[in-house]
Design a protein around this motif. Sequence first.
Motif, short mmCIF file in Angstrom:
data_model
loop_
_atom_site.label_atom_id
_atom_site.label_comp_id
_atom_site.label_asym_id
_atom_site.label_seq_id
_atom_site.Cartn_x
_atom_site.Cartn_y
_atom_site.Cartn_z
N ASN A 185 -22.21 44.33 0.23
CA ASN A 185 -20.95 44.72 0.86
C ASN A 185 -19.93 45.09 -0.23
O ASN A 185 -20.22 45.05 -1.42
CB ASN A 185 -20.43 43.61 1.79
CG ASN A 185 -20.13 42.32 1.07
OD1 ASN A 185 -19.72 42.30 -0.09
ND2 ASN A 185 -20.33 41.21 1.76
N LYS A 186 -18.73 45.43 0.20
CA LYS A 186 -17.70 45.89 -0.73
C LYS A 186 -17.36 44.84 -1.78
O LYS A 186 -17.23 45.15 -2.97
CB LYS A 186 -16.46 46.30 0.06
CG LYS A 186 -15.38 46.95 -0.76
CD LYS A 186 -14.26 47.41 0.15
CE LYS A 186 -13.12 48.02 -0.59
NZ LYS A 186 -12.02 48.43 0.31
N THR A 187 -17.21 43.58 -1.36
CA THR A 187 -16.88 42.51 -2.29
C THR A 187 -17.97 42.32 -3.34
O THR A 187 -17.69 42.15 -4.52
CB THR A 187 -16.66 41.18 -1.53
OG1 THR A 187 -15.63 41.39 -0.56
CG2 THR A 187 -16.27 40.06 -2.46
N GLU A 188 -19.22 42.38 -2.91
CA GLU A 188 -20.34 42.25 -3.84
C GLU A 188 -20.39 43.43 -4.81
O GLU A 188 -20.71 43.25 -5.99
CB GLU A 188 -21.65 42.14 -3.06
CG GLU A 188 -21.77 40.87 -2.27
CD GLU A 188 -22.93 40.86 -1.28
OE1 GLU A 188 -23.32 39.76 -0.86
OE2 GLU A 188 -23.43 41.95 -0.91
N LEU A 189 -20.06 44.62 -4.32
CA LEU A 189 -20.02 45.80 -5.19
C LEU A 189 -18.94 45.63 -6.25
O LEU A 189 -19.17 45.89 -7.44
CB LEU A 189 -19.78 47.06 -4.37
CG LEU A 189 -19.66 48.37 -5.13
CD1 LEU A 189 -20.93 48.67 -5.93
CD2 LEU A 189 -19.34 49.51 -4.18
N ILE A 190 -17.77 45.18 -5.84
CA ILE A 190 -16.67 44.94 -6.80
C ILE A 190 -17.09 43.91 -7.83
O ILE A 190 -16.88 44.09 -9.04
CB ILE A 190 -15.39 44.51 -6.06
CG1 ILE A 190 -14.83 45.69 -5.26
CG2 ILE A 190 -14.35 43.95 -7.03
CD1 ILE A 190 -13.70 45.32 -4.31
N GLY B 20 -11.26 46.58 -7.76
CA GLY B 20 -10.93 46.74 -6.34
C GLY B 20 -9.95 47.87 -6.10
O GLY B 20 -10.10 48.66 -5.17
N ILE C 188 -12.41 55.46 -2.41
CA ILE C 188 -12.70 55.57 -0.98
C ILE C 188 -11.63 56.40 -0.28
O ILE C 188 -11.94 57.24 0.57
CB ILE C 188 -12.83 54.16 -0.35
CG1 ILE C 188 -14.10 53.49 -0.86
CG2 ILE C 188 -12.84 54.24 1.17
CD1 ILE C 188 -14.22 52.01 -0.52
N LEU D 56 -11.83 51.16 -6.71
CA LEU D 56 -12.77 51.44 -5.62
C LEU D 56 -12.03 51.87 -4.36
O LEU D 56 -12.43 52.84 -3.70
CB LEU D 56 -13.64 50.21 -5.33
CG LEU D 56 -14.70 50.38 -4.25
CD1 LEU D 56 -15.66 51.51 -4.58
CD2 LEU D 56 -15.46 49.09 -4.04
N ASN D 57 -10.93 51.19 -4.04
CA ASN D 57 -10.14 51.59 -2.87
C ASN D 57 -9.58 53.00 -3.04
O ASN D 57 -9.54 53.78 -2.08
CB ASN D 57 -9.01 50.60 -2.61
CG ASN D 57 -9.52 49.30 -2.02
OD1 ASN D 57 -10.55 49.27 -1.36
ND2 ASN D 57 -8.79 48.22 -2.27
N LYS E 170 -11.74 41.85 -11.47
CA LYS E 170 -12.11 42.23 -10.11
C LYS E 170 -10.96 42.96 -9.41
O LYS E 170 -11.20 43.91 -8.65
CB LYS E 170 -12.50 40.99 -9.30
CG LYS E 170 -13.80 40.38 -9.73
CD LYS E 170 -14.12 39.16 -8.89
CE LYS E 170 -15.33 38.44 -9.44
NZ LYS E 170 -15.65 37.24 -8.65
#
Length: 95
Positions: free
Chosen positions: A2-7, A22, A29, A25-26, A18
């Motif tokens: 998921n997104k948290t694991e990717l971060i 984040g 997206i 990544l945001n 992190k």
Amino acid sequence: MNKTELIDRIATTNNLQKKTVGIVLNSAIEALTDALSKGDKVVIVGFGSLEVVDRPQRTCRNPKTGEAIEVPATKAVRFSVGKDLKEVVAQSSVS
């Protein structure tokens, strides 16, 4: 993943905070979403491409009743896998 694991993975691999990952990544997206909403095609070499496609109106059947249902036309995002990603996935499934 998921997104948290990717971060977490990106932050750990690159020795970054992190929170910073984040934010980046945001932003990525948001940029992808903005480009696709404008109808642009997004190509990430080695990974794949995303593009908006039109799905025409069609008639389907309700499997429970058999009744014909009109499904309205819509837009959808189509992902095409890049050559490099396709090869990596194919190699990992053989092992």
